[in-house]
Design a protein around this motif. Structure first.
Motif, PDB file in Angstrom:
ATOM      1  N   GLN A 101       0.836  -1.195   0.000  1.00  0.00           N
ATOM      2  CA  GLN A 101       0.000   0.000   0.000  1.00  0.00           C
ATOM      3  C   GLN A 101       0.876   1.254   0.000  1.00  0.00           C
ATOM      4  N   ASN A 102       0.251   2.395  -0.315  1.00  0.00           N
ATOM      5  CA  ASN A 102       1.010   3.648  -0.425  1.00  0.00           C
ATOM      6  C   ASN A 102       1.748   3.995   0.855  1.00  0.00           C
ATOM      7  N   ASP A 103       1.096   3.824   2.004  1.00  0.00           N
ATOM      8  CA  ASP A 103       1.752   4.197   3.254  1.00  0.00           C
ATOM      9  C   ASP A 103       2.920   3.269   3.577  1.00  0.00           C
ATOM     10  N   GLU A 104       2.881   2.028   3.077  1.00  0.00           N
ATOM     11  CA  GLU A 104       3.990   1.105   3.289  1.00  0.00           C
ATOM     12  C   GLU A 104       5.162   1.455   2.371  1.00  0.00           C
ATOM     13  N   VAL A 105       4.840   1.839   1.135  1.00  0.00           N
ATOM     14  CA  VAL A 105       5.896   2.272   0.217  1.00  0.00           C
ATOM     15  C   VAL A 105       6.547   3.543   0.744  1.00  0.00           C
ATOM     16  N   ALA A 106       5.771   4.387   1.414  1.00  0.00           N
ATOM     17  CA  ALA A 106       6.295   5.649   1.941  1.00  0.00           C
ATOM     18  C   ALA A 106       7.401   5.421   2.964  1.00  0.00           C
ATOM     19  N   LEU A 107       7.422   4.252   3.607  1.00  0.00           N
ATOM     20  CA  LEU A 107       8.456   3.973   4.599  1.00  0.00           C
ATOM     21  C   LEU A 107       9.817   3.691   3.950  1.00  0.00           C
ATOM     22  N   ALA A 108       9.828   3.379   2.659  1.00  0.00           N
ATOM     23  CA  ALA A 108      11.048   2.941   1.988  1.00  0.00           C
ATOM     24  C   ALA A 108      11.890   4.127   1.519  1.00  0.00           C
ATOM     25  N   ASN A 109      13.200   3.907   1.430  1.00  0.00           N
ATOM     26  CA  ASN A 109      14.110   4.895   0.867  1.00  0.00           C
ATOM     27  C   ASN A 109      14.130   4.856  -0.660  1.00  0.00           C
ATOM     28  N   ARG A 110      13.895   3.668  -1.210  1.00  0.00           N
ATOM     29  CA  ARG A 110      13.941   3.481  -2.653  1.00  0.00           C
ATOM     30  C   ARG A 110      12.803   2.557  -3.068  1.00  0.00           C
ATOM     31  N   ILE A 111      12.372   2.730  -4.312  1.00  0.00           N
ATOM     32  CA  ILE A 111      11.469   1.778  -4.955  1.00  0.00           C
ATOM     33  C   ILE A 111      12.300   0.945  -5.916  1.00  0.00           C
ATOM     34  N   VAL A 112      12.118  -0.358  -5.876  1.00  0.00           N
ATOM     35  CA  VAL A 112      12.784  -1.235  -6.842  1.00  0.00           C
ATOM     36  C   VAL A 112      11.710  -1.931  -7.663  1.00  0.00           C
ATOM     37  N   THR A 113      11.888  -1.889  -8.970  1.00  0.00           N
ATOM     38  CA  THR A 113      10.947  -2.536  -9.871  1.00  0.00           C
ATOM     39  C   THR A 113      11.723  -3.305 -10.926  1.00  0.00           C
ATOM     40  N   PHE A 114      11.059  -4.251 -11.558  1.00  0.00           N
ATOM     41  CA  PHE A 114      11.744  -5.143 -12.490  1.00  0.00           C
ATOM     42  C   PHE A 114      11.389  -4.787 -13.932  1.00  0.00           C
ATOM     43  N   PRO A 115      12.335  -4.951 -14.854  1.00  0.00           N
ATOM     44  CA  PRO A 115      12.041  -4.697 -16.271  1.00  0.00           C
ATOM     45  C   PRO A 115      11.241  -5.859 -16.859  1.00  0.00           C
ATOM     46  N   VAL A 116       9.928  -5.800 -16.676  1.00  0.00           N
ATOM     47  CA  VAL A 116       9.054  -6.880 -17.123  1.00  0.00           C
ATOM     48  C   VAL A 116       8.089  -6.347 -18.183  1.00  0.00           C
ATOM     49  N   ASN A 117       7.332  -7.261 -18.773  1.00  0.00           N
ATOM     50  CA  ASN A 117       6.317  -6.899 -19.749  1.00  0.00           C
ATOM     51  C   ASN A 117       5.263  -6.026 -19.072  1.00  0.00           C
ATOM     52  N   PRO A 118       5.114  -4.756 -19.501  1.00  0.00           N
ATOM     53  CA  PRO A 118       4.163  -3.868 -18.813  1.00  0.00           C
ATOM     54  C   PRO A 118       2.728  -4.361 -18.895  1.00  0.00           C
ATOM     55  N   GLY A 119       2.428  -5.166 -19.900  1.00  0.00           N
ATOM     56  CA  GLY A 119       1.078  -5.696 -20.010  1.00  0.00           C
ATOM     57  C   GLY A 119       0.848  -6.945 -19.179  1.00  0.00           C
ATOM     58  N   PHE A 120       1.911  -7.451 -18.566  1.00  0.00           N
ATOM     59  CA  PHE A 120       1.787  -8.645 -17.712  1.00  0.00           C
ATOM     60  C   PHE A 120       2.905  -8.578 -16.683  1.00  0.00           C
ATOM     61  N   ALA A 121       2.781  -7.658 -15.743  1.00  0.00           N
ATOM     62  CA  ALA A 121       3.891  -7.309 -14.861  1.00  0.00           C
ATOM     63  C   ALA A 121       3.869  -8.017 -13.519  1.00  0.00           C
ATOM     64  N   SER A 122       2.789  -8.694 -13.193  1.00  0.00           N
ATOM     65  CA  SER A 122       2.666  -9.287 -11.867  1.00  0.00           C
ATOM     66  C   SER A 122       3.564 -10.517 -11.740  1.00  0.00           C
ATOM     67  N   LEU A 123       4.367 -10.537 -10.681  1.00  0.00           N
ATOM     68  CA  LEU A 123       5.245 -11.665 -10.393  1.00  0.00           C
ATOM     69  C   LEU A 123       4.728 -12.432  -9.182  1.00  0.00           C
ATOM     70  N   ASN A 124       4.960 -13.727  -9.199  1.00  0.00           N
ATOM     71  CA  ASN A 124       4.736 -14.514  -7.999  1.00  0.00           C
ATOM     72  C   ASN A 124       5.673 -14.011  -6.904  1.00  0.00           C
ATOM     73  N   LEU A 125       5.235 -14.102  -5.655  1.00  0.00           N
ATOM     74  CA  LEU A 125       6.015 -13.576  -4.538  1.00  0.00           C
ATOM     75  C   LEU A 125       7.414 -14.191  -4.496  1.00  0.00           C
ATOM     76  N   ALA A 126       7.509 -15.494  -4.635  1.00  0.00           N
ATOM     77  CA  ALA A 126       8.812 -16.157  -4.591  1.00  0.00           C
ATOM     78  C   ALA A 126       9.677 -15.766  -5.787  1.00  0.00           C
ATOM     79  N   GLN A 127       9.048 -15.524  -6.951  1.00  0.00           N
ATOM     80  CA  GLN A 127       9.806 -15.086  -8.120  1.00  0.00           C
ATOM     81  C   GLN A 127      10.472 -13.741  -7.865  1.00  0.00           C
ATOM     82  N   ALA A 128       9.746 -12.827  -7.238  1.00  0.00           N
ATOM     83  CA  ALA A 128      10.305 -11.512  -6.946  1.00  0.00           C
ATOM     84  C   ALA A 128      11.471 -11.625  -5.965  1.00  0.00           C
ATOM     85  N   VAL A 129      11.311 -12.477  -4.943  1.00  0.00           N
ATOM     86  CA  VAL A 129      12.398 -12.679  -3.984  1.00  0.00           C
ATOM     87  C   VAL A 129      13.608 -13.293  -4.686  1.00  0.00           C
ATOM     88  N   LEU A 130      13.353 -14.239  -5.570  1.00  0.00           N
ATOM     89  CA  LEU A 130      14.444 -14.905  -6.268  1.00  0.00           C
ATOM     90  C   LEU A 130      15.218 -13.927  -7.152  1.00  0.00           C
TER      91      LEU A 130
END
Length: 398
Positions: free
Chosen positions: A136-165
Motif C-alpha cells: 500500500q502507499n503508506d507502506e511504500v512511503a516507509l522505503a528509501n527506494r522503490i525497486v521494480t523489475f524490467p518486465v512486460n508492462p502488459g503482464f507485470a505481476s510476479l509470484n512472490l517467490a519469483q520476486a524474492v528470487l
C-alpha cells in the motif's frame, strides 16, 4: 546421495545480506517458496508481518524444500513499521507507480546499493507486498527506494517467490563477483601434430577404399578442405581417440570387421605412439577409448608382423602356442604365449621416447608376473625371418 543440483556435503554459503520482509503473505506455500529462493542465493534473514494463515505453517515447511534453517529463524511482527524499524536502507518492491517522489531503481542497482550499505555496517532490507495487491502507499512511503523489475508492462505481476528470487540473484551475483559454482575441466590436452597426422592418414586410407576422393584432379583440394575442418576444431587427444573409433566403426560396418590392410612401419609407430601417450595419463574410466586404435593395429598388421604371425601358426615349434594382440592385464603385447609365459615385441624403426617408455613399463609389468619378453626388430624379421624364428625357438625352449 545428492539431490537435483543440491549437494548436502558442501557447506552453505551465508553472507551478510539484506533482510527479506514479507508483508501479510496470504499462502504458506508462498512463504516456503520464498525461503527456498532465499536459500538458493545465501539469504538467511526473513521477517514476516501478519501472515494470514498464522505461524508456524506446515504448508510453508513443505514448500521450502529443505530451507528449514531459514524458516526456523523467522521473525514475526504485527506492523510493517516494527519490522523495518532498525533498517538504514529500505527498498519497496512494486510493479506499480505509487506517485511518490522516491528514487526508482532496478534490481541490479538495488543490489549494488545493498552491498555498499552492509559494507558500511548498515542494515538493508527489501520489502515485498501481498500476493493479491502488493504494497500500500503508506507502506511504500516507509522505503528509501522503490525497486521494480524490467518486465512486460502488459503482464507485470510476479509470484512472490519469483520476486524474492530475482532480488536474491542480483545481490548474490555481485556479492560473489559472479563466480560460478563449478566449471567443466578440460579432460584432455590438445592433440599433437603427429596425433592429427595419424588420424588423418587413417581417415584418408579408409576414404580411398570407398573411392571418396575423386575425381583425381580434385583430390588435393578435398584433402586440404578435410584437414582444415579438423584443425579448426582444435581437437584434444581425447577427441582424436574418439574420432579414430568413429572412423574404424564406420569402416568395419555392422557385419563385423573388414579384412584390413597392411600398415607400414611408420604408420604402426604413429599408432603405437598414440596408444602409449594415452596410457601414460589414463584414468581407469578411460580404458575404452583406446579400443579403436588397438583394433586398428590388430586389423592392419605390418609386413613384419604378418610374416611372423604366419610362421608362428605354421611352424611346428610354435603352432597353437601364441596369440596375437591379446590383452595381458591392461597391456597388449604383439604376441603372447600363456603356456610358455613369453611375450614378443616387434620393434619398428624410428620409435620415439614415448613408445620406449611404454615398452619399458609393459616389460616390467610382464616380467614381474613371470613372463619373458623377447624383442625382435621389424627390419630383422623382414631380412632374415628364419634367423629370428631360431632365436625365438631358443627362448621358448630355454
Amino acid at each position: 546421495m545428492t539431490g537435483s543440483g543440491t549437494d548436502k556435503t558442501k557447506p552453505r554459503t551465508e553472507l551478510d545480506g539484506p533482510v527479506v520482509v514479507l508483508v501479510e503473505p496470504q499462502l504458506g506455500e508462498n512463504i516456503g517458496m520464498c525461503a527456498r529462493a532465499m536459500g538458493n542465493f545465501g539469504l538467511t534473514r526473513l521477517r514476516i508481518v501478519n501472515p494470514r494463515d498464522g505461524w508456524p505453517n506446515i504448508a510453508a515447511q513443505r514448500a521450502a524444500a529443505g530451507a528449514d534453517h531459514i524458516l526456523d529463524k523467522v521473525e514475526l511482527f504485527d506492523t510493517v513499521e516494527a519490522a523495518v524499524a532498525d533498517c538504514s536502507l529500505l527498498f519497496a518492491t512494486t510493479a506499480r507507480a505509487h506517485d511518490q517522489a522516491k528514487p526508482v531503481v532496478g534490481p541490479e542497482e538495488a543490489a549494488r546499493q545493498i552491498i555498499g550499505e552492509t559494507a558500511a555496517s548498515g542494515t538493508a532490507a527489501i520489502m515485498f507486498g501481498r500476493e493479491r495487491y502488493g504494497l500500500q502507499n503508506d507502506e511504500v512511503a516507509l522505503a528509501n527506494r522503490i525497486v521494480t523489475f524490467p518486465v512486460n508492462p502488459g503482464f507485470a505481476s510476479l509470484n512472490l517467490a519469483q520476486a524474492v528470487l530475482l532480488m536474491g540473484y542480483e545481490w548474490f551475483k555481485l556479492a560473489t563477483s559472479n563466480a560460478l559454482p563449478f566449471a567443466m575441466p578440460e579432460r584432455s590436452e590438445r592433440a599433437s601434430n603427429h596425433q592429427m597426422q595419424a588420424f588423418f592418414d587413417n581417415l584418408v586410407s579408409e576414404l580411398d577404399k570407398v573411392e571418396f576422393l575423386r575425381p583425381p584432379e580434385k583430390r588435393e583440394t578435398m584433402l586440404v578442405n578435410l584437414r582444415n575442418i579438423f584443425t579448426r576444431m582444435e581437437p584434444t587427444k581425447q577427441d582424436m581417440h574418439t574420432l579414430h573409433g568413429v572412423v574404424m566403426a564406420i569402416a568395419e560396418g555392422r557385419k563385423g570387421p573388414a579384412k584390413g590392410g597392411v600398415l607400414n612401419g611408420t604408420e604402426a609407430t604413429r599408432l603405437r605412439a598414440l596408444l602409449a601417450e594415452h596410457s601414460e595419463g589414463r584414468a581407469p574410466s578411460e580404458s575404452s577409448t583406446v579400443r579403436g586404435l588397438a583394433r586398428l593395429l590388430r586389423r592392419n598388421p605390418t609386413d613384419a608382423e604378418r610374416m611372423l604371425w604366419d610362421s608362428l601358426r605354421t611352424d611346428r615349434r610354435f603352432a597353437s602356442q601364441f596369440k596375437r594382440q591379446t590383452p595381458v592385464g591392461r597391456h597388449i603385447p604383439d604376441f603372447v604365449s600363456f603356456t610358455k609365459r613369453i611375450a614378443i615385441e616387434i620393434v619398428n624403426a624410428n620409435e620415439n621416447e614415448t613408445i620406449e617408455r611404454d615398452r619399458a613399463v609393459r616389460r616390467e609389468w610382464l616380467e614381474a608376473r613371470g613372463y619373458r619378453v623377447c624383442r625382435l626388430n621389424a627390419i630383422d624379421i623382414e631380412a632374415d625371418l628364419d634367423g629370428q624364428l631360431n632365436k625365438l625357438a631358443t627362448s621358448v625352449t630355454a
